[in-house]
Scaffold this active site. Structure first.
Site, PDB file in Angstrom:
ATOM      1  N   LYS A  85      -4.561   5.727  14.623  1.00 45.15           N
ATOM      2  CA  LYS A  85      -4.618   5.074  13.306  1.00 45.15           C
ATOM      3  C   LYS A  85      -6.065   5.113  12.798  1.00 45.15           C
ATOM      4  O   LYS A  85      -6.857   5.920  13.251  1.00 45.15           O
ATOM      5  CB  LYS A  85      -4.069   3.650  13.414  1.00 45.15           C
ATOM      6  N   ARG A 103      -8.922  11.955  12.541  1.00 41.09           N
ATOM      7  CA  ARG A 103      -7.472  11.770  12.731  1.00 41.09           C
ATOM      8  C   ARG A 103      -6.722  13.112  12.715  1.00 41.09           C
ATOM      9  O   ARG A 103      -7.105  14.031  12.011  1.00 41.09           O
ATOM     10  CB  ARG A 103      -6.932  10.815  11.650  1.00 41.09           C
ATOM     11  N   ARG A 147       2.926   5.931  -3.331  1.00 41.20           N
ATOM     12  CA  ARG A 147       4.078   6.725  -3.776  1.00 41.20           C
ATOM     13  C   ARG A 147       4.310   6.550  -5.270  1.00 41.20           C
ATOM     14  O   ARG A 147       4.689   7.499  -5.971  1.00 41.20           O
ATOM     15  CB  ARG A 147       5.311   6.322  -2.968  1.00 41.20           C
ATOM     16  N   ARG A 196      -6.490   1.708  17.881  1.00 44.52           N
ATOM     17  CA  ARG A 196      -6.281   0.251  17.768  1.00 44.52           C
ATOM     18  C   ARG A 196      -6.002  -0.411  19.103  1.00 44.52           C
ATOM     19  O   ARG A 196      -6.171  -1.632  19.235  1.00 44.52           O
ATOM     20  CB  ARG A 196      -5.161  -0.038  16.762  1.00 44.52           C
ATOM     21  N   LYS A 223       0.838  -1.212   0.000  1.00 44.40           N
ATOM     22  CA  LYS A 223       0.000   0.000   0.000  1.00 44.40           C
ATOM     23  C   LYS A 223       0.869   1.257   0.000  1.00 44.40           C
ATOM     24  O   LYS A 223       0.641   2.180  -0.771  1.00 44.40           O
ATOM     25  CB  LYS A 223      -0.935  -0.038   1.214  1.00 44.40           C
ATOM     26  N   SER A 224       1.864   1.291   0.860  1.00 51.29           N
ATOM     27  CA  SER A 224       2.715   2.494   0.947  1.00 51.29           C
ATOM     28  C   SER A 224       3.418   2.743  -0.380  1.00 51.29           C
ATOM     29  O   SER A 224       3.508   3.877  -0.862  1.00 51.29           O
ATOM     30  CB  SER A 224       3.776   2.304   2.038  1.00 51.29           C
ATOM     31  N   ARG A 254      -7.731  -3.160   9.400  1.00 47.98           N
ATOM     32  CA  ARG A 254      -6.838  -4.092  10.101  1.00 47.98           C
ATOM     33  C   ARG A 254      -7.496  -4.711  11.335  1.00 47.98           C
ATOM     34  O   ARG A 254      -7.154  -5.817  11.727  1.00 47.98           O
ATOM     35  CB  ARG A 254      -5.516  -3.419  10.452  1.00 47.98           C
ATOM     36  N   GLY A 303      -5.312   7.898   5.356  1.00 52.80           N
ATOM     37  CA  GLY A 303      -4.412   8.873   5.982  1.00 52.80           C
ATOM     38  C   GLY A 303      -3.174   9.112   5.138  1.00 52.80           C
ATOM     39  O   GLY A 303      -2.667  10.234   5.065  1.00 52.80           O
ATOM     40  N   ASP A 347       1.838  -1.069  11.815  1.00 57.46           N
ATOM     41  CA  ASP A 347       0.512  -1.465  11.336  1.00 57.46           C
ATOM     42  C   ASP A 347       0.156  -2.900  11.724  1.00 57.46           C
ATOM     43  O   ASP A 347      -0.973  -3.348  11.468  1.00 57.46           O
ATOM     44  CB  ASP A 347       0.437  -1.330   9.809  1.00 57.46           C
TER      45      ASP A 347
HETATM   46  C1  S3P Z   1       2.444   4.871   6.162  1.00 55.13           C
HETATM   47  C2  S3P Z   1       2.996   5.231   7.359  1.00 55.13           C
HETATM   48  C3  S3P Z   1       2.459   4.800   8.655  1.00 55.13           C
HETATM   49  C4  S3P Z   1       1.488   3.630   8.511  1.00 55.13           C
HETATM   50  C5  S3P Z   1       0.530   3.824   7.367  1.00 55.13           C
HETATM   51  C6  S3P Z   1       1.283   3.975   6.064  1.00 55.13           C
HETATM   52  C7  S3P Z   1       3.066   5.370   4.925  1.00 55.13           C
HETATM   53  O1  S3P Z   1       1.757   5.868   9.242  1.00 55.13           O
HETATM   54  O2  S3P Z   1       0.784   3.436   9.710  1.00 55.13           O
HETATM   55  O3  S3P Z   1      -0.331   2.708   7.257  1.00 55.13           O
HETATM   56  O4  S3P Z   1       2.771   4.839   3.832  1.00 55.13           O
HETATM   57  O5  S3P Z   1       3.882   6.304   5.011  1.00 55.13           O
HETATM   58  P1  S3P Z   1       2.478   6.961  10.201  1.00 55.13           P
HETATM   59  O6  S3P Z   1       3.405   7.749   9.369  1.00 55.13           O
HETATM   60  O7  S3P Z   1       1.352   7.785  10.734  1.00 55.13           O
HETATM   61  O8  S3P Z   1       3.170   6.153  11.250  1.00 55.13           O
END
Ligand code: S3P
Length: 443
Positions: free
Chosen positions: A352, A128, A32, A356, A27-28, A401, A100, A325
């Site tokens: 989150k 959030r 990007r 959680r 996902k991250s 999650r 987020g 996560d």
């Molecule tokens: C993420 C960073 C994390 C993670 C989120 C994805 C990212 O959040 O919990 O699911 O892709 O940069 P935080 O930066 O708030 O820790």
């Protein structure tokens, strides 16, 4: 994005999980890949993109700011970027749904463009905190109008030229780090981020892959990232590895369901993400790495996971950022371990997609698991490999999650566990229940 209707699901105890599976793209990395491709000049190709609701929210936002994104019938995405500085004014509000990551990273991007954008989201996202991104981005000259408590709906008025900043992260957050770096892309001069505790480094890796001038220095203060702005990004061919955060559910499921033996293919094992597997091994899980290789500049392997007797552990605090996560599913593993598992130092879990700590404490207690709650984590006394009681309805709190973790818990519960709403699973893992059925059916 229209909210999906609630989908309750009753989960029954499962026979052994067997077979090979692939988890969706990370996902991250997927977020990007779409954002950076949209800022490169020319056509990028992305293979293995996660097509979950969160990432689709990013795709829609990039489209409404002028980039062209198309999904081919082969599942490969093609993106024609606008160049750094080229984002256009969106016609309407950007709907971030539950995501987020989309929100915080795009706030950074908009901050240094001649764009005014309003971000809206679902009830979870609208609760959030966004102050953590507004604080550094305000120093670049961008301005913000947010709902009380620095929440969504929120409007960012970008500024050109923005002022380059040096910022030390007050919380270990890859989203905040990335927001500042993304603002730095269209800012003259050097933007610097100091990260006292290392967090996922996908932005750094991928920005360098796109040709940005970004240096990373390891010092006593932590990691210092220096990005030269007014970057020219070159289009890339990206292969997105499988998401370790999605693999985590199957690693725990196979560990706790007797007789299980599975292979999870193509799992990203970047050290800034792989903390859960380390903790599971400390607990006695049987996880073997096969065919270690590199995919898209990230370390990847297949993971063979077999059922094992788990023992309680004290989760080493230095691993927190690399498994942030994965705490919900770690709590499930702990519920089946012999002894008392203590996981502290994870207060970020409170902000989150849901709180959680509270959500998992309530759900596990409802299933008969002894749980002690702290401000920054949980202590859980496990069943020693016996089924937990179950027989309860638990709340997923608009959090994918939590929904997946409690589904896994239900696979080894004496009486069925009902998750009140599994619709949020679609944000990160649309095929989760299909994969579960396949693992239960294959023998
Ligand atoms: C993420 C960073 C994390 C993670 C989120 C994805 C990212 O959040 O919990 O699911 O892709 O940069 P935080 O930066 O708030 O820790």
């Amino acid at each position: 994005m229209a909210p999906s209707p609630s989908r309750p699901l009753e989960i029954h105890a499962s026979g052994p999980l067997k077979g090979r599976l692939r988890v969706p793209g990370d996902k991250s990395i997927s977020h990007r890949a779409l954002m950076f491709s949209s800022l490169a000049v020319g056509e990028s190709r992305i293979e293995g993109l996660l097509e979950g609701e969160d990432v689709l929210a990013t795709a829609a936002a990039m489209r409404s700011m002028g980039a062209t994104l198309e999904r081919g019938e082969d599942g490969v995405w093609r993106v024609w970027g606008l160049g750094v500085g080229g984002l256009l004014q969106p016609a309407g509000a950007l709907d971030m749904g539950n995501s987020g990551t989309s929100t915080r990273l795009l706030m950074g991007l908009v901050a240094s463009h001649a764009v005014t954008a309003t971000f809206v989201g679902d009830a979870s996202l609208s609760a959030r905190p966004m102050g953590r991104v507004i604080d550094p981005l305000s120093r670049t000259g961008a301005s913000f109008a947010a709902a009380p408590g620095d929440r969504l709906p929120l409007t960012v008025r970008g500024i050109v030229p923005a002022v380059p900043i040096e910022y030390t992260l007050p919380v270990a957050s890859a989203q905040v780090k990335s927001a500042v770096l993304l603002a730095g892309l269209n800012t003259p001069g050097i933007t610097r981020v100091i990260e006292p505790v290392a967090t996922r480094d996908h932005s750094e890796r991928m920005l360098r892959g796109f040709g940005a001038d970004l240096t990373v220095e390891q010092t006593n203060e932590g990691r210092i990232l220096s990005l030269r702005g007014e970057a020219e990004l070159r289009p890339q061919q990206i292969v997105v590895p499988g998401d370790p955060s999605s693999a985590a559910f199957w690693a725990v499921a196979a560990s706790i369901v007797p007789g299980s033996d599975i292979v999870i293919e193509n799992v990203g094992l970047n050290a800034t993400r792989a903390g859960l597997f380390e903790v599971l091994r400390l607990m006695g899980a049987d996880i073997a790495e096969q065919d270690a290789r590199e995919v898209g500049g990230e370390p990847v392997a297949d993971l063979r996971v077999r059922h094992a007797a788990l023992a309680a552990a004290e989760v080493p605090p230095h691993l927190t950022p690399s498994m942030i996560d994965e705490y919900p599913i770690l709590f499930v593993a702990a519920a089946f371990a012999q002894g008392r598992t203590v996981a502290r130092g994870a207060e970020e879990l409170r902000v989150k997609e849901s709180d959680r700590i509270a959500a998992m404490a309530a759900a596990l207690r409802a299933c008969g698991v002894p749980v002690e709650e702290f401000e920054d984590g949980l202590a859980i006394t496990g069943s020693g490999g016996e089924p937990i009681a179950g027989g309860a309805q638990v709340a997923s709190k608009l959090d994918h999650r939590i929904a997946m973790s409690m589904t896994v818990a239900g696979l080894a519960a004496r009486a069925p566990v009902t998750v009140d709403d599994v619709a949020p699973v679609a944000t990160s893992y649309p095929a989760f229940f299909d994969t579960l059925a396949a693992l239960q059916g294959a023998d």
